[in-house]
Design a protein around this motif. Structure first.
Motif, PDB file in Angstrom:
ATOM      1  N   ASP A   1      -1.792   0.247  15.548  1.00 16.26           N
ATOM      2  CA  ASP A   1      -1.130   0.954  15.112  1.00 16.26           C
ATOM      3  C   ASP A   1      -1.034   0.971  13.419  1.00 16.26           C
ATOM      4  O   ASP A   1       0.052   1.371  12.998  1.00 16.26           O
ATOM      5  CB  ASP A   1       0.364   1.333  15.867  1.00 16.26           C
ATOM      6  N   GLN A   2      -1.748   0.064  13.002  1.00 18.75           N
ATOM      7  CA  GLN A   2      -1.360  -0.343  11.379  1.00 18.75           C
ATOM      8  C   GLN A   2      -1.609   0.868  10.717  1.00 18.75           C
ATOM      9  O   GLN A   2      -0.642   1.527   9.835  1.00 18.75           O
ATOM     10  CB  GLN A   2      -2.481  -1.522  11.209  1.00 18.75           C
ATOM     11  N   PHE A   3      -2.798   1.383  10.668  1.00 15.82           N
ATOM     12  CA  PHE A   3      -3.153   2.385   9.753  1.00 15.82           C
ATOM     13  C   PHE A   3      -3.999   3.671  10.435  1.00 15.82           C
ATOM     14  O   PHE A   3      -4.647   4.408   9.423  1.00 15.82           O
ATOM     15  CB  PHE A   3      -3.911   1.954   8.457  1.00 15.82           C
ATOM     16  N   LYS A   4      -3.645   3.792  11.577  1.00 17.72           N
ATOM     17  CA  LYS A   4      -4.289   4.889  12.407  1.00 17.72           C
ATOM     18  C   LYS A   4      -3.573   6.123  11.495  1.00 17.72           C
ATOM     19  O   LYS A   4      -2.522   6.139  11.272  1.00 17.72           O
ATOM     20  CB  LYS A   4      -3.679   4.987  13.901  1.00 17.72           C
ATOM     21  N   ARG A   5      -4.324   7.280  11.479  1.00 17.59           N
ATOM     22  CA  ARG A   5      -4.072   8.347  10.896  1.00 17.59           C
ATOM     23  C   ARG A   5      -2.969   9.141  11.760  1.00 17.59           C
ATOM     24  O   ARG A   5      -3.022   9.570  12.903  1.00 17.59           O
ATOM     25  CB  ARG A   5      -5.024   9.529  10.703  1.00 17.59           C
TER      26      ARG A   5
ATOM     27  N   PHE B   1       0.960  -1.185   0.061  1.00 16.40           N
ATOM     28  CA  PHE B   1      -0.100  -0.171  -0.045  1.00 16.40           C
ATOM     29  C   PHE B   1       0.798   1.418   0.003  1.00 16.40           C
ATOM     30  O   PHE B   1       0.478   2.327  -0.465  1.00 16.40           O
ATOM     31  CB  PHE B   1      -0.998  -0.009   1.294  1.00 16.40           C
ATOM     32  N   SER B   2       2.185   1.122   0.666  1.00 17.60           N
ATOM     33  CA  SER B   2       2.855   2.302   0.770  1.00 17.60           C
ATOM     34  C   SER B   2       3.388   2.695  -0.645  1.00 17.60           C
ATOM     35  O   SER B   2       3.588   3.742  -0.958  1.00 17.60           O
ATOM     36  CB  SER B   2       4.181   2.532   1.461  1.00 17.60           C
TER      37      SER B   2
ATOM     38  N   SER C   1      -2.053   5.568   5.817  1.00 20.52           N
ATOM     39  CA  SER C   1      -3.285   5.299   6.378  1.00 20.52           C
ATOM     40  C   SER C   1      -4.319   5.490   5.285  1.00 20.52           C
ATOM     41  O   SER C   1      -5.433   4.823   5.085  1.00 20.52           O
ATOM     42  CB  SER C   1      -3.500   6.595   7.587  1.00 20.52           C
ATOM     43  N   GLU C   2      -4.091   6.608   4.637  1.00 25.01           N
ATOM     44  CA  GLU C   2      -5.243   6.979   3.629  1.00 25.01           C
ATOM     45  C   GLU C   2      -5.220   6.049   2.343  1.00 25.01           C
ATOM     46  O   GLU C   2      -6.294   5.326   1.756  1.00 25.01           O
ATOM     47  CB  GLU C   2      -5.121   8.166   2.988  1.00 25.01           C
ATOM     48  N   ASN C   3      -3.868   5.364   2.167  1.00 24.66           N
ATOM     49  CA  ASN C   3      -3.634   4.546   1.018  1.00 24.66           C
ATOM     50  C   ASN C   3      -4.573   3.154   1.598  1.00 24.66           C
ATOM     51  O   ASN C   3      -5.223   2.626   0.808  1.00 24.66           O
ATOM     52  CB  ASN C   3      -2.336   3.873   0.764  1.00 24.66           C
ATOM     53  N   THR C   4      -4.226   2.777   2.816  1.00 18.56           N
ATOM     54  CA  THR C   4      -5.070   1.547   3.136  1.00 18.56           C
ATOM     55  C   THR C   4      -6.405   1.756   3.078  1.00 18.56           C
ATOM     56  O   THR C   4      -7.363   1.053   2.628  1.00 18.56           O
ATOM     57  CB  THR C   4      -4.729   1.476   4.774  1.00 18.56           C
TER      58      THR C   4
ATOM     59  N   VAL D   1       2.376   0.315 -10.176  1.00 23.15           N
ATOM     60  CA  VAL D   1       3.261  -0.142  -9.195  1.00 23.15           C
ATOM     61  C   VAL D   1       3.180  -1.598  -8.662  1.00 23.15           C
ATOM     62  O   VAL D   1       3.597  -1.938  -7.450  1.00 23.15           O
ATOM     63  CB  VAL D   1       3.431   1.025  -7.823  1.00 23.15           C
ATOM     64  N   ASP D   2       2.342  -2.214  -9.387  1.00 20.52           N
ATOM     65  CA  ASP D   2       2.272  -3.653  -9.441  1.00 20.52           C
ATOM     66  C   ASP D   2       2.039  -4.104  -8.067  1.00 20.52           C
ATOM     67  O   ASP D   2       2.147  -5.221  -7.189  1.00 20.52           O
ATOM     68  CB  ASP D   2       3.888  -4.365  -9.408  1.00 20.52           C
TER      69      ASP D   2
END
Lengths: 279, 327, 339, 147
Positions: free
Chosen positions: D138-142, B214-215, B252-255, B281-282
């Motif tokens: 803490d995975q995808f917290k803003r 996701f990054s 966060s937003e990408n996830t 980006v595969d």
């Protein structure tokens, strides 16, 4: 050099509604929180500024006061989206942020000695107001001033009091209209382009400036041609979505033009070269 | 394999019909082995039409992608039919679009192409890099035969086949008006072994895996735009009120974006694999969609895009639905 | 400074030394090469074709803060780019470096963009010449570039097989070369000549080209041409061609608030998106992908050169390689030339 | 928020409760003076069928360590079927989030009727215990990355 993305804090001196409804229009009279900003701020009629609230956003509005009005700026803002809704919540004493002034101006120096006709519709009067005010404050430099303005209903008319004053003072020829018949309305009933034909301003030594919804501008331009105005004598302002206001973000492009930098004021002669301007 | 002359002949007949305004098919690409969508509005254009294993695009997307700006006053909309060429997988998109009432069946003329698999263009180009002049790919038995720059190369099909084809359950279109070739028997099964390994990992390992993927996302939204099932006029990704996903690009937003995209396809994704194919980006987007696909099949015995009579998965329920995790 | 030689087996040590700066180098994630901040030289992949996302993202990040604020507090805290410190982009392709000099025009005309320009000032560009064209769709030579182009680079590396020839092009490059001086030796006689030879061969190897003369003037005349409908018919309206373009520079500005703190930030935007020009009123001056495609091409090949005197395209071929439906800018330009 | 260690960690749980059953159940727990952990922040909705699965994602982004969706028992939905739809949606969402690396303990669902004040207490206790066991989200917290 100052970071152009950092806005100035302004304080609302006074705020009032010009027109009611879902898309109501509110005018804000503001001054800079830091009086020193007045030393670096100088705008001319037609110029715009980014108005916003951190946390909400920014939008581009024309400064609707003339530089001849000292000590304050005015913005007349229609409620259409997120940012404008948040601005409408604000009252005298509240603060928001302004950066600018941006864009070019009406060439008022070139127009000296000429008769000026302004043709406005709805909120489109906001950029015309500083022109009218500027001319009235420098009355001897200009010929006749004809103001043509219409809105959907009498309640939707912006700057009502000022029109009344202008009607009374006699140095301005004022034509007003509403779209649909209303009881007690003493002026014209019909659309602005018709009112323009009715008012029949003479093209000799004249400049016409028009601002309003795209459909109105389209027919006003046609009717001005009918009245004998050359494209070089006709000016209008363009509006596009804007984000940066300083010619970087690319959003306001109309063909090769950066509306925020090259505009918002354009002559009809210029715009005729840019098909996207009327898209 | 589809006879190209027959394909053109059928296309000519179809586009010549008065009630058909547009035929969407394939034509050779601008370089190398590529093929691209073709938009045929007159009989003269049919000569460029082809169907080869290079025809990877799912053309069903175009049925729901058309933008209709306001017509000039007095103008009538052109409501004539659209003809579209579909492979087996693509045809399921048509079925699912109709399940969702995106349009009526008689809006379409479907040219079905029984398909024994298309190539993964990235694999082809990695194997034969630098091919500029038009090359061709044809299927011969268990091989792909590639001709380019005066050479001919035979490659076992499995080495170049797109992943989705290796587990294709429906090689023959499930909906069609004109079938352009003989039916292709099911040649593969789908046991979801591709996601089994990841499913077996710990949550920490899973997150490490996805966080890296996701990054990379640049949020170009090609996965959304290419998807035949992503056709909301007002997508939540573009909404500013409320802001579901911020436009800023961070983990966060990408996830959030990838959860939303995949969830909105739960019980709707028809496994055409276009999202994963177009991702620059595969990001293995199909591994997301396939998790839903597998769960939906396992829990609700439901496969989207098979019958126009079906009810959308999440617009229905069974009183007996499993609820073992509910307190 | 005279040309130097960096042996390939010393490259890792040199990178290690450079990693005391903010060092970006191409690195592989699965099969995708992207510029990443590198701490361990082993992450870098110098033997690469080209990065999928151009290194413009180092100087013009996809998302960046302009200023921060606290709700209810009038103070706006400007993002200090200076803090990021000296930055090195190692191994970028000459076209991508040239693209930055093209974008510089935009960010410095009239109002100066402090964020971008400060970052440019802090950044040293170490190029990697294209001994073989990274893709069949490279056409840099048609738009003013070269596979061995030095424009805007501070150092240029040429892969000579066992070693890199290091050409020092600017003072900034000279300074950087000094910091890794101990890993390099003086270039032997004839190395420059060999590099010249390679450059010539690389130029020959470019397989695609377009004659751009006259396109700038021709595009506005083709405003109403049916060609736009034809070339945009397959367009999906995604952001690949613009986000992956090293010269595309459009951005959006958004405010974000988390609890009582917020920021105003900007992020890449794409003229290929419907929302890009959509007015609050619902009116859209570019209502379909046809108008958006026309704008993208016209902006690169007519509006931008009209304003800044240079085509906003460096011929890197990314938009051709990665377009999901094979929309090919060279084909479009070919049609423009023919029309 | 103060730094949490695993030992002192007090999770932040967002609970979406349907107006007719679970909200009333939680209310009953309160009026009956039943003590339950104060970690839950309640959002009242008319029906679990109104809870968009993306609310879960959004809550986790905004700082929730766990999310609970609670509604009427099957068959008791005030709107007849809302909880059945919700059941499907959250079954899938939970499995999917687990696949991405979000511990299933963070996404819970329960049926609590208006008369089940004590069940509400048990549910909250179990959810809080579960989230405590997996620690802060803490995975995808803003996070204020590069702000």
């Amino acid at each position: 050099m100052k970071n152009p993305y950092i806005p100035y804090l302004v304080e609302i001196l006074d705020a009032w509604y010009e027109a009611p409804g879902d898309r109501c229009i509110k005018t804000f009279k503001v001054t800079f929180a830091d009086p020193a900003v007045w030393d670096v701020w100088s705008h001319r009629p037609g110029q715009c500024a980014m108005v916003g609230i951190p946390g909400v956003g920014e939008s581009m509005f024309c400064v609707s006061s003339s530089p001849t009005e000292q000590g304050y700026l005015r913005f007349s803002i229609m409620k259409t989206g997120r940012n404008t809704s948040a601005l409408h919540e604000l009252e005298a004493g509240d603060r928001f942020y302004v950066r600018g002034p941006y864009g070019n101006t009406f060439p008022l120096d070139e127009w000296k000695g000429k008769n000026i006709v302004t043709i406005g519709g709805g909120i489109g009067q906001a950029p015309l107001r500083p022109v009218i005010q500027y001319i009235r404050d420098n009355r001897d430099d200009y010929g006749e001033l004809t103001v043509i303005y219409g809105a959907r209903t009498s309640a939707d008319h912006c700057f009502k009091q000022e029109f009344e004053e202008m009607n009374a003072c006699g140095d301005v020829c004022c034509h007003l209209s509403i779209d649909v018949e209303e009881e007690g309305w003493p002026h014209f009933v019909g659309f602005v382009p018709q009112l323009l034909l009715e008012a029949e301003p003479k093209p000799d030594n004249a400049i016409a400036v028009t601002c309003g919804p795209p459909i109105m501008i389209k027919f006003v331009l046609q009717n001005l041609e009918k009245l004998g105005f050359q494209p070089e004598q006709v000016y209008t302002t363009l509006e596009n979505r804007m984000k940066c206001g300083i010619g970087k973000c690319g959003r306001c492009n109309a063909g090769p033009l950066y509306v925020c930098k090259d505009g918002p004021v354009f002559s009809y002669a210029q715009l005729k070269q840019v098909p996207e301007a009327f898209a | 394999m589809v006879d190209q002359a027959k394909l053109r002949e059928v296309a000519r007949e179809v586009i010549s019909r008065e009630d058909v305004r547009l035929l969407i098919g394939y034509r050779p690409g601008t370089y190398g082995f590529r093929a691209r969508p073709a938009f045929v509005e007159s009989a003269e254009q049919v000569e460029e039409l082809v169907f080869t294993p290079a025809c990877v695009s799912n053309l069903a997307s175009y049925l729901v992608l058309e933008e209709k700006p306001p017509l000039p006053r007095g103008a009538e909309p052109d409501n004539r039919k659209v003809a579209v060429m579909v492979k087996g997988c693509d045809s399921r998109a048509l079925v699912q679009q109709m399940v969702e009432k995106a349009y009526e069946r008689d809006h379409l003329v479907v040219l079905g192409i029984p398909c024994s698999g298309v190539v993964d263009m990235a694999r082809v180009e990695a194997r034969f890099p630098g091919v500029l002049s038009a090359g061709s790919i044809i299927r011969e038995g268990d091989d792909f035969v590639l001709s380019f720059d005066g050479k001919t190369e035979k490659v076992p099909a499995a080495e170049l086949l797109a992943d989705k084809c290796k587990r294709c359950r429906y090689p023959t279109p499930l909906v069609s008006d004109i079938m352009l070739d003989d039916e292709v028997e099911r040649f593969a099964e789908d046991d979801f072994s591709d996601i089994a390994e990841l499913e077996g990992k710990s949550v920490e390992e899973k997150w490490a895996y996805w966080a890296e993927k996701f990054s990379r996302c640049i949020r170009c939204y090609s996965c959304r735009n290419v998807c035949p099932m992503c056709y909301c006029e007002d997508c939540i990704l573009d909404r500013l009120k409320p802001v579901w996903m911020r436009r800023s690009v961070d983990i966060s937003e990408n996830t959030a974006f990838h959860i939303s995209r995949a969830y909105h396809l739960a019980g709707r994704c028809i496994q055409c694999g276009e999202c994963a194919r177009v991702c620059p980006v595969d990001i293995p987007l199909m591994e997301l969609n396939r998790k839903f696909y597998k769960d939906v099949e396992e829990l609700y015995d439901y496969e989207p895009g098979l019958s126009t009579e079906a009810t959308p998965l999440l617009s229905t329920f069974s009183v007996e639905d499993r609820e073992d995790f509910i307190l | 400074m005279a040309d130097k030689i960096l042996k390939k087996d010393k490259a890792a040590e040199a990178l290690k030394e450079l990693s005391k700066f903010r060092l970006f180098a191409p690195a592989k994630s699965d099969d995708v090469v992207l510029f990443r901040q590198i701490e361990d030289p082993a992450e870098a992949c110098l033997d690469y074709a080209n990065s999928t996302v151009p290194p413009k993202k180092v100087v013009f990040p996809q998302t960046e803060t302009l200023f921060r604020f606290k709700l209810g507090n009038p103070e706006l805290r400007e993002k200090n780019v200076e803090e990021e410190g000296t930055t090195v982009i190692f191994g970028l392709r000459p076209c991508d470096a040239r693209a930055m000099s093209i974008v510089d025009n935009l960010f410095s005309w009239d109002y100066e963009d402090p964020y971008y320009l400060k970052r440019r000032e802090l950044t040293t560009l170490v190029g990697m010449a294209c001994v073989t064209p990274p893709s069949v769709n490279c056409f840099c030579a048609s738009v003013g570039g070269e596979p061995f182009g030095t424009e805007n680079l501070d150092l240029l590396l040429v892969d000579m097989g066992e070693e890199y020839l290091v050409k020092v092009l600017t003072d900034k490059g000279g300074k950087l070369a000094e910091t890794i001086g101990s890993f390099m030796e003086n270039a032997p006689e004839g190395a420059a000549a060999k590099a010249e030879e390679l450059a010539g061969a690389a130029r020959e190897a470019l397989s695609r080209s377009i004659d751009t003369s006259g396109i700038e003037a021709k595009l506005p005349a083709l405003w109403d041409s049916p060609l736009w409908k034809e070339v945009s018919a397959a367009c999906l309206g995604c952001g690949i061609c613009t986000y992956l373009c090293p010269t595309c520079h459009c951005f959006d500005i958004q405010d974000e608030v988390e609890d009582a703190e917020g920021r105003r930030c900007r992020m890449w935007d794409s003229c290929m998106f419907r929302e890009y020009t959509l007015h609050a009123s619902g009116h859209n001056p570019r209502p379909t992908r046809k108008e958006r495609t026309r704008n993208r091409i016209s902006h690169k090949y007519s509006y931008f050169p009209g304003k800044f005197g240079v085509i906003a395209c460096v011929g890197c071929g990314r938009c051709v390689n990665l377009c999901p439906v094979n929309i090919d800018i060279l084909e479009i330009l070919g049609k423009v030339v023919e029309a | 928020m103060a730094e949490n260690t695993r030992e002192t960690f007090e999770p932040n749980i967002v609970a979406f409760l349907c107006n007719w059953c679970s909200y009333a159940g939680a209310d009953l727990a309160g009026t009956s003076r039943i003590h339950y952990p104060s970690n839950v922040k309640v959002v009242r909705v008319m029906c679990t069928g109104r809870v968009n699965p993306l609310f879960v994602m959004n809550a986790l982004q905004q700082g929730a360590d766990g999310v609970l969706v609670s509604g009427c028992h099957p068959g008791d939905c005030h709107y007849m079927q809302g909880n059945y739809y919700a059941r499907r949606r959250f079954t899938l969402m939970r499995r999917f989030l687990e696949y991405l690396g979000v511990e299933p303990a963070r996404v819970r669902m329960s049926w609590v009727s208006a008369s089940e004040g004590s069940k509400w207490k048990e549910v909250v206790e179990e959810v809080v215990e579960g989230v405590k066991a997996v620690g802060p989200m803490d995975q995808f917290k803003r996070r204020q990355l590069n702000w």
